[in-house]
Design a protein around this motif. Structure first.
Motif, mmCIF file in Angstrom:
data_model
loop_
_atom_site.group_PDB
_atom_site.id
_atom_site.type_symbol
_atom_site.label_atom_id
_atom_site.label_comp_id
_atom_site.label_asym_id
_atom_site.label_seq_id
_atom_site.Cartn_x
_atom_site.Cartn_y
_atom_site.Cartn_z
ATOM 1 N N GLN A 78 17.951 55.718 8.501
ATOM 2 C CA GLN A 78 17.194 55.835 7.261
ATOM 3 C C GLN A 78 15.711 55.709 7.560
ATOM 4 O O GLN A 78 15.305 54.995 8.482
ATOM 5 C CB GLN A 78 17.621 54.737 6.268
ATOM 6 N N ILE A 79 14.906 56.410 6.778
ATOM 7 C CA ILE A 79 13.459 56.282 6.918
ATOM 8 C C ILE A 79 13.066 54.827 6.689
ATOM 9 O O ILE A 79 13.500 54.198 5.732
ATOM 10 C CB ILE A 79 12.742 57.225 5.934
ATOM 11 N N GLY A 80 12.273 54.308 7.585
ATOM 12 C CA GLY A 80 11.850 52.908 7.514
ATOM 13 C C GLY A 80 12.662 51.983 8.387
ATOM 14 O O GLY A 80 12.261 50.838 8.627
ATOM 15 N N ASP A 81 13.818 52.455 8.903
ATOM 16 C CA ASP A 81 14.674 51.587 9.716
ATOM 17 C C ASP A 81 13.978 51.110 10.985
ATOM 18 O O ASP A 81 14.161 49.962 11.405
ATOM 19 C CB ASP A 81 15.967 52.331 10.096
ATOM 20 N N ALA A 82 13.212 51.989 11.628
ATOM 21 C CA ALA A 82 12.560 51.622 12.892
ATOM 22 C C ALA A 82 11.553 50.499 12.663
ATOM 23 O O ALA A 82 11.496 49.534 13.433
ATOM 24 C CB ALA A 82 11.887 52.837 13.517
ATOM 25 N N ASP A 83 10.752 50.616 11.598
ATOM 26 C CA ASP A 83 9.787 49.560 11.288
ATOM 27 C C ASP A 83 10.507 48.280 10.876
ATOM 28 O O ASP A 83 10.111 47.174 11.272
ATOM 29 C CB ASP A 83 8.853 50.009 10.162
ATOM 30 N N ASN A 84 11.571 48.420 10.075
ATOM 31 C CA ASN A 84 12.316 47.246 9.632
ATOM 32 C C ASN A 84 12.963 46.517 10.806
ATOM 33 O O ASN A 84 12.992 45.286 10.851
ATOM 34 C CB ASN A 84 13.384 47.647 8.617
ATOM 35 N N TYR A 85 13.483 47.290 11.749
ATOM 36 C CA TYR A 85 14.106 46.659 12.914
ATOM 37 C C TYR A 85 13.071 45.869 13.707
ATOM 38 O O TYR A 85 13.362 44.767 14.192
ATOM 39 C CB TYR A 85 14.761 47.699 13.822
ATOM 40 N N CYS A 86 11.878 46.414 13.832
ATOM 41 C CA CYS A 86 10.833 45.705 14.574
ATOM 42 C C CYS A 86 10.488 44.387 13.897
ATOM 43 O O CYS A 86 10.285 43.363 14.560
ATOM 44 C CB CYS A 86 9.601 46.592 14.691
ATOM 45 N N GLN A 87 10.438 44.404 12.576
ATOM 46 C CA GLN A 87 10.178 43.171 11.839
ATOM 47 C C GLN A 87 11.315 42.171 12.034
ATOM 48 O O GLN A 87 11.095 40.970 12.240
ATOM 49 C CB GLN A 87 10.010 43.489 10.345
ATOM 50 N N TYR A 88 12.533 42.680 12.006
ATOM 51 C CA TYR A 88 13.725 41.852 12.246
ATOM 52 C C TYR A 88 13.666 41.226 13.643
ATOM 53 O O TYR A 88 13.945 40.032 13.832
ATOM 54 C CB TYR A 88 14.945 42.738 12.086
ATOM 55 N N LEU A 89 13.264 42.041 14.628
ATOM 56 C CA LEU A 89 13.159 41.549 15.998
ATOM 57 C C LEU A 89 12.083 40.471 16.106
ATOM 58 O O LEU A 89 12.263 39.462 16.793
ATOM 59 C CB LEU A 89 12.850 42.716 16.934
ATOM 60 N N GLN A 90 10.978 40.694 15.409
ATOM 61 C CA GLN A 90 9.895 39.717 15.423
ATOM 62 C C GLN A 90 10.367 38.375 14.873
ATOM 63 O O GLN A 90 10.135 37.323 15.481
ATOM 64 C CB GLN A 90 8.720 40.229 14.588
ATOM 65 N N GLU A 91 11.051 38.395 13.746
ATOM 66 C CA GLU A 91 11.536 37.152 13.150
ATOM 67 C C GLU A 91 12.590 36.485 14.038
ATOM 68 O O GLU A 91 12.625 35.259 14.172
ATOM 69 C CB GLU A 91 12.116 37.447 11.764
ATOM 70 N N SER A 114 26.789 39.636 10.236
ATOM 71 C CA SER A 114 25.944 39.471 9.066
ATOM 72 C C SER A 114 24.630 40.206 9.243
ATOM 73 O O SER A 114 23.994 40.137 10.278
ATOM 74 C CB SER A 114 25.671 37.987 8.821
ATOM 75 N N GLU A 115 24.190 40.915 8.205
ATOM 76 C CA GLU A 115 22.914 41.619 8.289
ATOM 77 C C GLU A 115 21.753 40.637 8.190
ATOM 78 O O GLU A 115 20.698 40.837 8.760
ATOM 79 C CB GLU A 115 22.827 42.658 7.167
ATOM 80 N N ASP A 116 21.957 39.555 7.431
ATOM 81 C CA ASP A 116 20.871 38.588 7.252
ATOM 82 C C ASP A 116 20.980 37.510 8.326
ATOM 83 O O ASP A 116 21.125 36.330 8.035
ATOM 84 C CB ASP A 116 20.942 37.980 5.852
ATOM 85 N N PHE A 117 20.879 37.907 9.558
ATOM 86 C CA PHE A 117 21.147 37.009 10.679
ATOM 87 C C PHE A 117 20.193 35.820 10.701
ATOM 88 O O PHE A 117 20.594 34.672 10.869
ATOM 89 C CB PHE A 117 21.018 37.804 11.987
ATOM 90 N N ILE A 118 18.923 36.108 10.532
ATOM 91 C CA ILE A 118 17.919 35.053 10.653
ATOM 92 C C ILE A 118 18.077 34.017 9.554
ATOM 93 O O ILE A 118 18.052 32.822 9.795
ATOM 94 C CB ILE A 118 16.501 35.664 10.606
ATOM 95 N N ALA A 119 18.278 34.495 8.326
ATOM 96 C CA ALA A 119 18.319 33.567 7.199
ATOM 97 C C ALA A 119 19.597 32.750 7.153
ATOM 98 O O ALA A 119 19.583 31.601 6.732
ATOM 99 C CB ALA A 119 18.165 34.342 5.892
ATOM 100 N N ASN A 120 20.701 33.336 7.599
ATOM 101 C CA ASN A 120 21.995 32.678 7.420
ATOM 102 C C ASN A 120 22.670 32.245 8.707
ATOM 103 O O ASN A 120 23.093 31.114 8.845
ATOM 104 C CB ASN A 120 22.935 33.616 6.642
#
Length: 975
Positions: free
Chosen positions: A367-380, A333-339
């Motif tokens: 994709q552009i923005g993936d690196a920042d998005n992954y960091c946010q995902y890791l933080q959560e 699942s991509e929405d790991f944290i939420a689900n």
């Protein structure tokens, strides 16, 4: 069997983690695919992470679109549920449940799924009771090179599973091979070592050693005979069929069989050939099994169904009330944290099975923005885990989560952005601390009083090794020419005898090979009473041995620098050394758990020790099919650093510089031994095509053998401009292009990892090579690409500066600079310690009584001084230090206790509000040197100990007698 392919259209998909040449289970999966393919059946590997690495076993990869009702999907035992929704499923148990996956993972499988075993890995079971599927891959490089042999190596691996307790029998100087070493390195080791002590009786490494001529000694399992052990191996069947029952060549099961193993080493290869053929036979039997069960309505109807194919329901006790696979939380699942996490914990408590997915190394960002998005995902993700773990400190389930976290997490993908990572790393460090505490490690440690007679600062350098690598080159200047005021000890996890390692030893006072076990490593370093420990290995990428080691308090001061490109987050790491150019932000301290200290300029300096120019093969444009008149941009930035934003910028540059090409060398071995090369190149081409850049204007090189530093220079010599990466900049990768006078374009960043490349270029002091934005980076590259005179000018300026020994190559100056910093940090440590131990105040006075004088004279002097200070209006801010070096602490304390009691009782003097009185005892020169600047005044006594004053070098202190103290007491001001 090729006719079967056409008639029955039976196809196979092998579901696997990304290819790793040093992971036995993955090799087995790819070998199975190859043998099925060679048998004429459609077969592909489905890479669960989509990386699809090229490899030398089998690299034909599948997509979900290729799965249909005639497809058999083979899942290794670690897979939850049926992620491909296959109709026909085979569970291949490569390792016993509970080792790499939960014991009850089978509850997520279909009860009719077929089950095959590679072996049993259980000495209480016979392989004949299972359906065996045992394809074996033999690396052609597994050869005995006939070298001289000496010493012992050992593996533990899954030894804890079979030996309870695990009792070590290997020599103290034995080399541990559990550090995820490549087969190439293992082959080298097995060709120089005489014995392999194996605590894992089922590891194929045992056979690898024998093939190389190193005698494997398998530590016997308690109450398990050799016969029982052999019967649990798949080889036992082929041994019996070939008339060699109980004759496993070249392997000693226990010390008593060493001579047998030695005498039969020459027969190992022939026996392995038998095993390989048997493995192929098991695959062919497996194919026939699938045909007989899944194609029964075809011409094979006449074949009776094989009733002996085991299914999940035959092996495991599964209740009908168990959750079906559809009820299990989706693994991907991509929405790991939420689900996934909340639902998974509430319903099934299977979180440990998802940790590898959650914190595993990600493939390249697309994709552009993936690196920042992954960091946010890791933080959560880590916020959730951290909160849950520390809310459930008594939960055995969450203890297992902590154990898995410590073993499986990879934080490298967090690097490729400019986000503040402090919170991520602090929480990571706290979870690792808990992991160590749960495993009975004592993290904190109180150091004894530093010996008075120790003149030098004891400096430890801790690294995983001291062989050629970017980290060794970067940290050699720390101690290569450091002042003789330091005693330098090198601590290493390995010792190879390499020439660079020997040179590093010559730069130190002592080299220590650490023992293998963590607790023994901690004990060894603590026993050396180290003043400053410098950590010379990256501890922020993965949980390596050095990371666990430095989570402990090992020295009075613990320091690291740029090898860990972000804060460690560790409580016991005191300082992070950066530079004014490397951390230019005024709020840089906010990014660090450690105290941030900045050297002037760049934090980096490199020394290559005993490096000699090697013979290289010249590289010319003609060999790369690049015309002489083409402008060549080049970069050695690693694959991981080339995120979509950077590729997009490079594509814009090439599109705007006519007659230009970009040459990349992204697959260096420092970061990985396996890259998804074809997919990555296709990804690059797709981005370049969006900017209208033809494919031939992008050249991705993958030279073999991998070029060394001199070899890399040959590639840079054909180029015109070097492009540094961003936001993870280069450091070691910039040295070689600068050494061949190639103009380097860097971009200024706001964090250590994004500013370090620009810092090196700025330290060179060649103007107009550092951009401050994406647009200025592009414009600078276009200007250099379209103006050959400007390129020549910059090249000449770089040549001049490089000949002047720039700061990042000036090891002597760097050693002096770092030595001065270490002395400052140590002085501060001593000052802080003295302040705590002696309770220093705003006003500090000192007396040096001669304790050999008559007691009545001493008593009179002390009473006079102390009673005078009790009347001072600032007495609550005063500390009186009393030198007691020529008297025992007990005697001095007794005398002063008597004196203060008399003052209270007889003279009605109140000393409860001050001054504070501290006894100094014996002090080292370093302590005196630190303390004296904190002293306002020495009170002169009639009974002064002049030799003690001279020894402390306190003659220069302002000196007042008691009468002067009374007269001028109101003029005393704090230091």
């Amino acid at each position: 069997m090729k006719n079967n392919t056409e008639k029955y259209q039976l196809s196979f998909i092998i579901f696997s983690p990304p290819f790793q040449p040093n992971v036995g289970g993955v090799i087995a999966l790819y070998t199975l695919a190859r043998i099925i393919d060679e048998a004429g059946f459609f077969c592909k590997v489905f890479d669960m992470n989509g990386i699809n690495l090229a490899n030398n076993i089998f690299d034909n990869y599948a997509t979900k679109a290729e799965i249909n009702e005639n497809t058999v999907v083979v899942y290794p035992e670690v897979i939850f549920g049926n992620p491909l929704n296959a109709k026909h499923v085979v569970r291949w148990i490569l390792c016993e449940l509970g080792i790499h996956c939960p014991h009850d993972i089978y509850t997520t499988w279909g009860k009719d799924d077929f089950v095959y075993h590679y072996s049993t890995y259980n000495p209480q079971k016979d392989v004949k009771h299972y359906n065996i599927l045992s394809p074996t891959y033999l690396n052609p490089a597994l050869q005995n090179h006939g070298k001289s042999r000496n010493g012992t190596c050992h593996i533990i691996r899954k030894g804890h599973k079979f030996h309870k307790p695990l009792l070590h029998i290997h020599p103290s100087n034995s080399l541990l091979l559990d550090d995820n070493l490549s087969q190439e390195i293992l082959i080298e080791i097995f060709n120089i070592k005489e014995y392999l002590i194996s605590y894992d009786p089922y590891s194929y490494i045992n056979f690898m050693a024998a093939l190389c001529g190193c005698i494997p000694i398998v530590v016997p399992i308690k109450e398990t005979s050799q016969k029982q052990w052999l019967e649990s191996l798949f080889m036992s069947i082929s041994l019996e069929q070939s008339g060699q029952k109980n004759e496993l060549k070249g392997i000693a099961y226990g010390l008593e069989e060493v001579e047998y193993a030695r005498k039969t080493l020459q027969e190992v290869r022939n026996q392995q050939d038998i095993f390989i053929q048997y493995g192929k036979d098991t695959v062919h039997c497996f194919i026939n099994d699938m045909i007989s069960r899944l194609c029964a309505k075809s011409d094979f109807e006449k074949l009776s169904k094989n009733a002996h194919i085991l299914q999940v329901v035959d092996i495991f006790s599964i209740s009908q009330s168990e959750s079906s696979p559809e009820d299990i939380i989706k693994y991907y699942s991509e929405d790991f944290i939420a689900n996934i996490i909340p639902k998974n914990i509430d319903e099934n408590q299977k979180l440990t099975g998802y940790l590898k997915f959650l914190f595993s190394s990600q493939p390249y960002f697309q994709q552009i923005g993936d690196a920042d998005n992954y960091c946010q995902y890791l933080q959560e993700s880590i916020n959730y885990l951290h909160t849950s773990i520390f809310k459930n400190l008594d939960s055995t389930f969450w203890h297992e989560v902590v154990n898995n976290f410590a073993q499986d997490t990879n934080f490298i993908p967090a690097y490729f952005n400019e986000i503040n990572l402090k919170n991520i790393y602090v929480k990571r460090a706290e979870i690792l601390e808990l992991f160590l505490k749960l495993n009975s490690h004592e993290l904190d440690y109180e150091f004894a009083v530093r010996p008075v007679n120790r003149k030098k600062i004891r400096l430890g350098i801790l690294a995983s090794h001291f062989t050629p690598s970017a980290e060794t080159f970067a940290y050699l200047p720390v101690y290569e020419y450091i002042s003789r005021d330091f005693e330098v000890i090198l601590y290493s996890l390995s010792q190879t005898g390499h020439r660079l390692e020997q040179y590093c030893q010559l730069c130190a006072n002592c080299f220590k090979l650490l023992p293998q076990e963590l607790s023994a490593q901690v004990k060894t370093i603590r026993a050396d009473d180290v003043d400053i420990l410098f950590i010379a290995t990256n501890v922020t990428a993965v949980t390596n041995q050095i990371c666990l080691l430095v989570t402990h308090r090992l020295a009075r001061i613990q320091v690291t620098s740029g090898g860990s490109v972000t804060t460690t987050g560790m409580r016991n790491m005191d300082y992070y050394i950066s530079g004014t150019l490397t951390d230019p932000s005024p709020t840089a301290q906010d990014h660090y758990q450690e105290n941030l200290v900045k050297l002037e300029g760049t934090a980096h300096c490199f020394s290559y020790g005993t490096e000699e120019e090697s013979l290289t093969t010249p590289v010319d444009r003609n060999s790369l099919e690049i015309p002489e008149d083409v402008v060549v941009f080049i970069s050695g930035a690693n694959y991981f650093k080339t995120i979509p934003e950077l590729i997009d910028i490079w594509a814009k540059i090439i599109s705007k510089v006519p007659n230009s090409v970009l040459v990349l060398l992204p697959f260096g071995p420092n970061w990985s031994n396996n890259y998804p090369k074809i997919e990555f190149i296709n990804h690059l081409n797709s981005i370049f095509s969006k900017h209208g850049v033809a494919a031939e204007r992008l050249r991705v090189l993958d030279p073999h053998p991998v070029p060394d530093r001199e070899g890399m220079k040959e590639y840079y010599k054909i180029a015109d401009i070097y492009l540094d990466s961003y936001p993870f900049a280069g450091t070691t990768s910039l040295v070689e292009p600068l050494q061949v006078n190639l103009p380097v374009i860097a971009r200024q960043g706001t964090t250590f990892r994004s500013a370090m490349g620009a810092a090196m270029v700025q330290a060179l002091d060649v103007p107009n090579l550092v951009a401050d934005s994406e647009e200025s980076y592009i414009q600078l590259a276009i200007a250099l690409g379209t103006d050959p005179e400007l390129r020549q000018q910059k090249s000449a300026q770089i040549k001049e500066k490089m000949q002047g020994n720039p700061s990042f190559l000036d090891s002597r100056s760097y050693s002096a600079k770092i030595g001065s910093l270490f002395q400052e940090l140590f002085s501060k440590y001593l000052a802080d310690t003295l302040s705590q131990n002696f309770r220093l105040g705003n006003i500090n006075l000192i007396i040096f009584p001669d304790w050999s004088q008559p007691e009545d004279l001493l008593y009179q002097d002390l009473v006079s001084a102390i009673s005078t200070l009790t009347t001072h209006p600032d007495k609550s801010n005063i500390t009186l230090l009393i030198d007691t070096q020529n008297i025992s602490d007990e005697e001095a304390d007794m005398l002063l206790s008597s004196l203060t009691m008399n003052l209270l009782m007889e003279d009605d003097v109140d000393i409860t509000e001050g001054p504070e009185i501290s006894l100094l005892g014996k002090m080292s020169d370093a302590q005196w040197k630190t303390l004296l600047p904190r002293i306002n005044t020495r009170i002169a006594l009639a009974t002064d100990n002049q030799s003690a004053i001279a020894q402390a070098k306190a003659e220069t202190l302002p000196s007042w007698d008691v009468d002067s103290l009374i007269a001028f007491k109101l003029e005393m001001t704090p230091v």
